[in-house]
Write a protein that holds these residues in place. Structure first.
Motif, PDB file in Angstrom:
ATOM      1  N   SER A  16       0.830  -1.205   0.000  1.00 24.57           N
ATOM      2  CA  SER A  16       0.000   0.000   0.000  1.00 24.57           C
ATOM      3  C   SER A  16       0.865   1.257   0.000  1.00 24.57           C
ATOM      4  O   SER A  16       0.535   2.246  -0.650  1.00 24.57           O
ATOM      5  N   TRP A  17       1.997   1.245   0.724  1.00 21.21           N
ATOM      6  CA  TRP A  17       2.898   2.393   0.694  1.00 21.21           C
ATOM      7  C   TRP A  17       3.535   2.571  -0.674  1.00 21.21           C
ATOM      8  O   TRP A  17       3.702   3.689  -1.148  1.00 21.21           O
ATOM      9  N   PHE A  18       3.898   1.470  -1.325  1.00 20.35           N
ATOM     10  CA  PHE A  18       4.436   1.584  -2.682  1.00 20.35           C
ATOM     11  C   PHE A  18       3.379   2.108  -3.640  1.00 20.35           C
ATOM     12  O   PHE A  18       3.670   2.933  -4.500  1.00 20.35           O
ATOM     13  N   ALA A  19       2.153   1.648  -3.491  1.00 18.83           N
ATOM     14  CA  ALA A  19       1.080   2.135  -4.370  1.00 18.83           C
ATOM     15  C   ALA A  19       0.828   3.613  -4.139  1.00 18.83           C
ATOM     16  O   ALA A  19       0.640   4.376  -5.092  1.00 18.83           O
ATOM     17  N   LEU A  20       0.837   4.043  -2.885  1.00 15.48           N
ATOM     18  CA  LEU A  20       0.606   5.458  -2.598  1.00 15.48           C
ATOM     19  C   LEU A  20       1.743   6.331  -3.094  1.00 15.48           C
ATOM     20  O   LEU A  20       1.520   7.393  -3.655  1.00 15.48           O
ATOM     21  N   SER A  21       2.973   5.870  -2.906  1.00 18.41           N
ATOM     22  CA  SER A  21       4.106   6.727  -3.263  1.00 18.41           C
ATOM     23  C   SER A  21       4.439   6.690  -4.743  1.00 18.41           C
ATOM     24  O   SER A  21       4.947   7.663  -5.286  1.00 18.41           O
ATOM     25  N   LEU A  22       4.166   5.606  -5.428  1.00 21.04           N
ATOM     26  CA  LEU A  22       4.554   5.497  -6.831  1.00 21.04           C
ATOM     27  C   LEU A  22       3.420   5.778  -7.809  1.00 21.04           C
ATOM     28  O   LEU A  22       3.676   6.212  -8.929  1.00 21.04           O
ATOM     29  N   ILE A  23       2.193   5.551  -7.410  1.00 20.22           N
ATOM     30  CA  ILE A  23       1.071   5.698  -8.345  1.00 20.22           C
ATOM     31  C   ILE A  23       0.231   6.926  -8.017  1.00 20.22           C
ATOM     32  O   ILE A  23       0.016   7.794  -8.864  1.00 20.22           O
ATOM     33  N   PHE A  24      -0.238   7.025  -6.802  1.00 15.19           N
ATOM     34  CA  PHE A  24      -1.199   8.072  -6.463  1.00 15.19           C
ATOM     35  C   PHE A  24      -0.544   9.426  -6.229  1.00 15.19           C
ATOM     36  O   PHE A  24      -1.120  10.452  -6.564  1.00 15.19           O
ATOM     37  N   GLN A  25       0.643   9.450  -5.644  1.00 20.93           N
ATOM     38  CA  GLN A  25       1.275  10.729  -5.335  1.00 20.93           C
ATOM     39  C   GLN A  25       1.633  11.524  -6.592  1.00 20.93           C
ATOM     40  O   GLN A  25       1.346  12.721  -6.646  1.00 20.93           O
ATOM     41  N   PRO A  26       2.247  10.934  -7.635  1.00 22.32           N
ATOM     42  CA  PRO A  26       2.509  11.736  -8.835  1.00 22.32           C
ATOM     43  C   PRO A  26       1.243  12.217  -9.529  1.00 22.32           C
ATOM     44  O   PRO A  26       1.213  13.305 -10.115  1.00 22.32           O
ATOM     45  N   LYS A  27       0.174  11.438  -9.434  1.00 22.36           N
ATOM     46  CA  LYS A  27      -1.082  11.870 -10.055  1.00 22.36           C
ATOM     47  C   LYS A  27      -1.682  13.058  -9.319  1.00 22.36           C
ATOM     48  O   LYS A  27      -2.204  13.977  -9.942  1.00 22.36           O
ATOM     49  N   THR A  28      -1.609  13.050  -8.013  1.00 22.30           N
ATOM     50  CA  THR A  28      -2.186  14.164  -7.268  1.00 22.30           C
ATOM     51  C   THR A  28      -1.294  15.399  -7.331  1.00 22.30           C
ATOM     52  O   THR A  28      -1.782  16.519  -7.284  1.00 22.30           O
ATOM     53  N   LEU A  29       0.030  15.212  -7.438  1.00 21.55           N
ATOM     54  CA  LEU A  29       0.915  16.360  -7.520  1.00 21.55           C
ATOM     55  C   LEU A  29       0.895  17.005  -8.896  1.00 21.55           C
ATOM     56  O   LEU A  29       1.325  18.153  -9.050  1.00 21.55           O
ATOM     57  N   SER A  30       0.388  16.313  -9.904  1.00 15.78           N
ATOM     58  CA  SER A  30       0.359  16.880 -11.247  1.00 15.78           C
ATOM     59  C   SER A  30      -0.804  17.848 -11.439  1.00 15.78           C
ATOM     60  O   SER A  30      -0.818  18.594 -12.411  1.00 15.78           O
ATOM     61  N   PHE A  31      -1.780  17.839 -10.537  1.00 16.03           N
ATOM     62  CA  PHE A  31      -2.900  18.762 -10.650  1.00 16.03           C
ATOM     63  C   PHE A  31      -2.440  20.186 -10.379  1.00 16.03           C
ATOM     64  O   PHE A  31      -1.651  20.438  -9.463  1.00 16.03           O
ATOM     65  N   THR A  32      -2.933  21.115 -11.160  1.00 16.49           N
ATOM     66  CA  THR A  32      -2.592  22.506 -10.911  1.00 16.49           C
ATOM     67  C   THR A  32      -3.637  23.115  -9.987  1.00 16.49           C
ATOM     68  O   THR A  32      -4.818  22.766 -10.034  1.00 16.49           O
ATOM     69  N   SER A  33      -3.198  24.030  -9.201  1.00 11.01           N
ATOM     70  CA  SER A  33      -4.095  24.690  -8.265  1.00 11.01           C
ATOM     71  C   SER A  33      -5.014  25.638  -9.022  1.00 11.01           C
ATOM     72  O   SER A  33      -4.597  26.318  -9.964  1.00 11.01           O
ATOM     73  N   THR A  34      -6.270  25.701  -8.618  1.00  8.05           N
ATOM     74  CA  THR A  34      -7.206  26.597  -9.286  1.00  8.05           C
ATOM     75  C   THR A  34      -7.000  28.047  -8.866  1.00  8.05           C
ATOM     76  O   THR A  34      -7.417  28.950  -9.560  1.00  8.05           O
ATOM     77  N   ASN A  35      -6.360  28.249  -7.730  1.00 12.22           N
ATOM     78  CA  ASN A  35      -6.117  29.596  -7.238  1.00 12.22           C
ATOM     79  C   ASN A  35      -4.644  29.700  -6.848  1.00 12.22           C
ATOM     80  O   ASN A  35      -4.298  29.582  -5.680  1.00 12.22           O
ATOM     81  N   PRO A  36      -3.756  29.933  -7.823  1.00 11.55           N
ATOM     82  CA  PRO A  36      -2.330  29.975  -7.479  1.00 11.55           C
ATOM     83  C   PRO A  36      -2.002  31.198  -6.637  1.00 11.55           C
ATOM     84  O   PRO A  36      -2.645  32.238  -6.768  1.00 11.55           O
ATOM     85  N   PRO A  37      -1.005  31.097  -5.784  1.00 15.62           N
ATOM     86  CA  PRO A  37      -0.639  32.244  -4.951  1.00 15.62           C
ATOM     87  C   PRO A  37      -0.016  33.345  -5.795  1.00 15.62           C
ATOM     88  O   PRO A  37       0.670  33.098  -6.782  1.00 15.62           O
TER      89      PRO A  37
END
Length: 55
Positions: A16-37
């Motif tokens: 589960s840690w490998f799945a979270l760190s290798l699959i889900f984390q890059p997908k969630t980090l690739s999203f751009t923020s709708t309200n950038p600072p």
């Protein structure tokens, strides 16, 4: 005591840690923020001392 036997839950935890760190984390980090600072210069605020009525 079956709680001390790591064989049933250790493999599940590691996969589960490998799945979270290798699959889900890059997908969630690739999203751009709708309200950038916005880089704004902060205005210096002037602090006024508080006058206590009993002093």
């Amino acid at each position: 005591m079956p709680q001390l036997n790591p064989s049933p839950w250790l493999f599940i935890m590691i996969t589960s840690w490998f799945a979270l760190s290798l699959i889900f984390q890059p997908k969630t980090l690739s999203f751009t923020s709708t309200n950038p600072p916005i880089n704004k210069t902060s205005a210096a605020t002037k602090n006024h001392p508080w006058t206590w009525p009993w002093s």
